[in-house]
Design a protein around this motif. Sequence first.
Motif, PDB file in Angstrom:
ATOM      1  N   VAL A 168     -24.240   3.815 -10.142  1.00  0.00           N
ATOM      2  CA  VAL A 168     -25.201   4.125 -11.198  1.00  0.00           C
ATOM      3  C   VAL A 168     -26.525   3.403 -10.961  1.00  0.00           C
ATOM      4  CG1 VAL A 168     -25.680   3.840 -13.660  1.00  0.00           C
ATOM      5  CG2 VAL A 168     -23.432   4.631 -12.918  1.00  0.00           C
ATOM      6  N   THR A 171     -29.031   5.418  -9.254  1.00  0.00           N
ATOM      7  CA  THR A 171     -29.703   6.451 -10.041  1.00  0.00           C
ATOM      8  C   THR A 171     -31.000   5.904 -10.629  1.00  0.00           C
ATOM      9  OG1 THR A 171     -27.582   7.497 -10.532  1.00  0.00           O
ATOM     10  CG2 THR A 171     -29.429   8.044 -11.972  1.00  0.00           C
ATOM     11  N   HIS A 187     -24.251  12.740  -7.896  1.00  0.00           N
ATOM     12  CA  HIS A 187     -22.824  12.986  -7.710  1.00  0.00           C
ATOM     13  C   HIS A 187     -22.031  11.828  -8.314  1.00  0.00           C
ATOM     14  CE1 HIS A 187     -19.270  11.923  -5.219  1.00  0.00           C
ATOM     15  NE2 HIS A 187     -19.015  13.201  -5.235  1.00  0.00           N
ATOM     16  N   GLN A 188     -20.872  12.153  -8.911  1.00  0.00           N
ATOM     17  CA  GLN A 188     -20.028  11.113  -9.502  1.00  0.00           C
ATOM     18  C   GLN A 188     -18.558  11.399  -9.208  1.00  0.00           C
ATOM     19  OE1 GLN A 188     -20.748   8.089 -11.432  1.00  0.00           O
ATOM     20  NE2 GLN A 188     -18.665   7.949 -10.617  1.00  0.00           N
ATOM     21  N   ASN A 189     -17.919  10.501  -8.445  1.00  0.00           N
ATOM     22  CA  ASN A 189     -16.476  10.593  -8.223  1.00  0.00           C
ATOM     23  C   ASN A 189     -15.735  10.281  -9.523  1.00  0.00           C
ATOM     24  OD1 ASN A 189     -16.176  11.369  -5.580  1.00  0.00           O
ATOM     25  ND2 ASN A 189     -15.245   9.455  -4.892  1.00  0.00           N
ATOM     26  N   THR A 248     -16.559   5.045  -8.443  1.00  0.00           N
ATOM     27  CA  THR A 248     -15.647   5.982  -9.094  1.00  0.00           C
ATOM     28  C   THR A 248     -15.539   5.694 -10.588  1.00  0.00           C
ATOM     29  OG1 THR A 248     -14.340   6.054  -7.052  1.00  0.00           O
ATOM     30  CG2 THR A 248     -13.342   6.995  -9.025  1.00  0.00           C
ATOM     31  N   ALA A 249     -15.606   6.759 -11.361  1.00  0.00           N
ATOM     32  CA  ALA A 249     -15.298   6.676 -12.791  1.00  0.00           C
ATOM     33  C   ALA A 249     -13.821   6.994 -12.948  1.00  0.00           C
ATOM     34  CB  ALA A 249     -16.142   7.677 -13.567  1.00  0.00           C
ATOM     35  N   ARG A 259     -19.023   6.962 -18.110  1.00  0.00           N
ATOM     36  CA  ARG A 259     -19.753   6.823 -16.850  1.00  0.00           C
ATOM     37  C   ARG A 259     -20.792   7.933 -16.693  1.00  0.00           C
ATOM     38  NH1 ARG A 259     -18.874   4.640 -11.667  1.00  0.00           N
ATOM     39  NH2 ARG A 259     -17.739   3.028 -12.803  1.00  0.00           N
ATOM     40  N   VAL A 260     -20.442   9.138 -17.065  1.00  0.00           N
ATOM     41  CA  VAL A 260     -21.408  10.239 -16.985  1.00  0.00           C
ATOM     42  C   VAL A 260     -22.614   9.929 -17.878  1.00  0.00           C
ATOM     43  CG1 VAL A 260     -21.797  12.685 -17.477  1.00  0.00           C
ATOM     44  CG2 VAL A 260     -19.686  11.962 -16.337  1.00  0.00           C
ATOM     45  N   GLN A 263     -24.873   7.549 -16.208  1.00  0.00           N
ATOM     46  CA  GLN A 263     -25.732   8.191 -15.211  1.00  0.00           C
ATOM     47  C   GLN A 263     -26.963   8.815 -15.864  1.00  0.00           C
ATOM     48  OE1 GLN A 263     -25.609   7.915 -12.082  1.00  0.00           O
ATOM     49  NE2 GLN A 263     -23.543   8.001 -11.239  1.00  0.00           N
ATOM     50  N   VAL A 271     -25.516  15.715 -13.622  1.00  0.00           N
ATOM     51  CA  VAL A 271     -24.431  14.960 -12.985  1.00  0.00           C
ATOM     52  C   VAL A 271     -23.373  15.956 -12.530  1.00  0.00           C
ATOM     53  CG1 VAL A 271     -22.663  13.189 -13.263  1.00  0.00           C
ATOM     54  CG2 VAL A 271     -24.865  12.952 -14.457  1.00  0.00           C
ATOM     55  N   ILE A 273     -19.641  16.220 -11.139  1.00  0.00           N
ATOM     56  CA  ILE A 273     -18.442  15.395 -11.029  1.00  0.00           C
ATOM     57  C   ILE A 273     -17.520  15.947  -9.945  1.00  0.00           C
ATOM     58  CG2 ILE A 273     -18.567  14.558 -13.390  1.00  0.00           C
ATOM     59  CD1 ILE A 273     -16.414  16.573 -14.151  1.00  0.00           C
TER      60      ILE A 273
END
Length: 297
Positions: A168, A171, A187-189, A248-249, A259-260, A263, A271, A273
Amino acid sequence: MELGRVGVWTWGFDRLPWARVADAAREVEELGYGTLWFGEGTGRDAPTQSALLLGATRRIVVAPGVVSIPRHEPTTLARVEQTLAEAFPGRFLLGLGVGAKIITDEVGRPWNSPLATMARFLEAMNAARTTAPAPATPAPRVLAALGPRMLELAAKRTWGAHPFLMPVEHTAYARERVGPEALLAVHQNVVLDPDRARARETARAALAAFIANVHINPSRWRVMQQVGGLDESDLAGGGSDRLVDALTAYGDVDAVVARVRDQFAAGADHVCISVTTSDAHPVVGLPALRELAPALP
């Protein structure tokens, strides 16, 4: 172009037969996700898969995230871009990235300055001659930008940036460098599992290949260290908790949604995922996407 607030990013199409990919894409669309991102590896090439996904769906934006430019000629790719923008108005977003030296070695091209390589590629795409019908609105482009100079190029020469697999903190770093107007699609794992200890270990296993090969793309690791307070000790033992947590979230729906939201608070416009599971190979992760869809901002 309306990307929606949250999209889906996946490597999970590469090993699936096309009929199952099409079904998955349609369900992602029906769940309300705004954009469907996919990686270009050793499976289907990005232009072909983009066309197939656009034809299989009705509304969702399709975005290769990203086309690895050493594998493509700029003139041909410009014609692909124009064709898809004309045939599917407002639904094709082209992501471009320089990749890594391992890719240029694979295709027999020299590895040169990433910034100069991308700038030349964009110029060649812009200069491409085509007699095909022009789209009402050209397809936008984004760059796989991580460091300050590539982020600046993304803001000046394209719609914006698409950073992949970064914390984050990156970002916020990226937003400062692209300015307030450029698109920032991050991008977010995600690992959806209410057992947080198990979820963390699933995340760690999924990051194993990245951690083992982190120095293949040293510029990524340098930026990650700079913005995330990481160091070489975080690569030991399969990855520190600090590294896994940064990338990773994981946990229940509330933890992933938090977490999103982080971001967005850091400056993201969109975002995407990417669902990670304990499967040996990447998956689309439809069960998790179904559970997350109603709760995501």
